[in-house]
Enzyme design. Structure first.
Site, mmCIF file in Angstrom:
data_model
loop_
_atom_site.group_PDB
_atom_site.id
_atom_site.type_symbol
_atom_site.label_atom_id
_atom_site.label_comp_id
_atom_site.label_asym_id
_atom_site.label_seq_id
_atom_site.Cartn_x
_atom_site.Cartn_y
_atom_site.Cartn_z
ATOM 1 N NE ARG A 70 -4.229 -1.586 0.323
ATOM 2 C CZ ARG A 70 -4.394 -2.635 -0.477
ATOM 3 N NH1 ARG A 70 -3.515 -2.896 -1.437
ATOM 4 N NH2 ARG A 70 -5.448 -3.421 -0.339
ATOM 5 C CD GLU A 126 -3.129 3.546 -5.019
ATOM 6 O OE1 GLU A 126 -4.166 2.899 -5.290
ATOM 7 O OE2 GLU A 126 -2.115 3.018 -4.546
ATOM 8 C CG HIS A 145 -3.629 -0.415 -6.624
ATOM 9 N ND1 HIS A 145 -3.921 0.206 -5.428
ATOM 10 C CD2 HIS A 145 -3.615 -1.743 -6.349
ATOM 11 C CE1 HIS A 145 -4.071 -0.706 -4.485
ATOM 12 N NE2 HIS A 145 -3.889 -1.893 -5.023
#
Ligand code: NAP
Length: 321
Positions: free
Chosen positions: A233, A262, A281
């Site tokens: 993360r 993000e 991601h």
């Protein structure tokens, strides 16, 4: 029939499976008030990538189960869910191999400068044999340090040890005997891992303990030639410190699938550094794995509402209540 909220689009066959068991209400989490109202009227919910705060659950008195289409569960306040008697289910295992592939893509892409040099070719700059200015560094035979050797870390260790003849170091709070036995992985303190690894690969969950686990001091403790890989993360790394380290040559390069914010803001300095490979991601983002995750999460939700779920439960204490 029990009612559930789906706050992420689901494949048709997964929706059909849910329709057989529950009434499905589709909600857009970006419409905050309508989403919270839908949760207040539901027995369960399924989705991903949305922070579910305790305040959003106040008044959701019927809610008994939340099913996240992910293995990570940092979008939830787990003790609060347990106190409310809400089961939280997640999707471990089904995404392990595809995420390990993403990690290895980042290792190879950063070491061999795949993205940078592919762009160079497309820009018409390939006008003779390449020389040292385009050379990368070897991956095979190097030392890989895995911070958090669990399911995904184990699959990365397998690729590294068996496929690339790498030495594997790792940090965990408890040992992983299987990885030690099968891949020769050696458990060390973080300081030793940072000082010895050619690739430092983060695969810990995001928790208060792992927030900014890698900051300025840890980056300074790494080799100047080291490459940092983060597919855990974003917030496990202090991104401002990382940008400084990449600019100053404190470390050689970074391969990143995750970021503190993000989508990554278009003005992020990370986007203009040649020694950064940034991905959107995509750890588990294959057709096959995303489908398996959605189905797994739907099955988890139905079983949780039936009171028969025994695996994939984050807060087991709820089952004992
Ligand atoms: P896992 O099997 O639970 O592995 C996590 C490992 O981290 C465990 O070995 C654990 O060992 C270790 N760990 C936990 N807290 C730690 C700490 N404070 N210090 C050091 N080690 C610690 O989980 P997984 O399935 O491999 O997934 C790991 C994470 O990857 C997820 O939580 C998620 O955030 C991330 N992920 C990202 C993507 C992506 O798209 N980029 C996809 C999937 C997963 P100990 O408990 O012994 O410490």
């Amino acid at each position: 029939m029990k009612k559930i909220v789906a706050y992420k689009p689901l494949p048709d066959d997964v929706l059909a499976y849910l329709h057989k068991h529950v009434e499905v209400v589709q909600a857009d989490a970006a419409q905050h008030d309508a989403f919270v109202a839908a949760l207040r009227d539901a027995d369960g919910a399924i989705g991903a990538s949305v922070k579910i705060t305790p305040a959003m659950l106040d008044g959701a008195t019927k809610l008994k189960a939340l099913s996240t289409i992910s293995v990570g569960f940092d979008n939830f306040d787990v003790p609060d869910l347990t106190q409310r008697g809400i089961v939280l289910a997640h999707t471990p295992d089904v995404l392990t191999e595809s995420t390990a592939d993403t990690v290895f893509s980042l290792i190879l892409a950063t070491a061999r400068r795949v993205v940078e040099l592919a762009d160079w070719v497309k820009a018409g700059q390939w006008q003779g044999s390449v020389g040292p200015a385009q050379f990368g560094v070897e991956v095979q035979g190097k030392t890989l340090g895995i911070v958090g050797l669990g399911r995904i870390g184990g699959a990365v260790a397998r690729r590294a040890a068996l496929g690339f003849n790498m030495q594997v170091l790792y940090t965990n709070r408890s040992p992983n005997p299987q990885a030690e036995h099968t891949y020769g992985a050696r458990r060390v303190e973080l300081a030793e891992l940072l000082a010895s690894a050619d690739f430092v690969c983060l695969q810990v969950p995001l928790t208060p303990e792992t927030q900014h686990l890698i900051g300025a001091a840890e980056l300074r403790a790494m080799k100047k030639s080291a490459i940092l890989i983060n597919a855990s993360r974003g917030a496990t790394v202090d991104e401002a410190a990382l940008i400084e380290a990449l600019r100053n040559g404190t470390i050689h390069a970074a391969g990143l699938d995750v970021f503190e914010t993000e989508p990554l803001p278009v003005d992020s300095p990370l986007l203009s550094l040649p020694n950064v490979v940034a991905l959107p991601h995509i750890g588990s983002a294959t057709h096959e794995t995303r489908h398996a995750m959605a189905l797994n999460a739907a099955e988890n939700l139905v079983a949780a509402l039936d009171g028969t779920l025994t695996r994939n439960v984050v807060n087991r204490d709820v089952l004992r209540k």
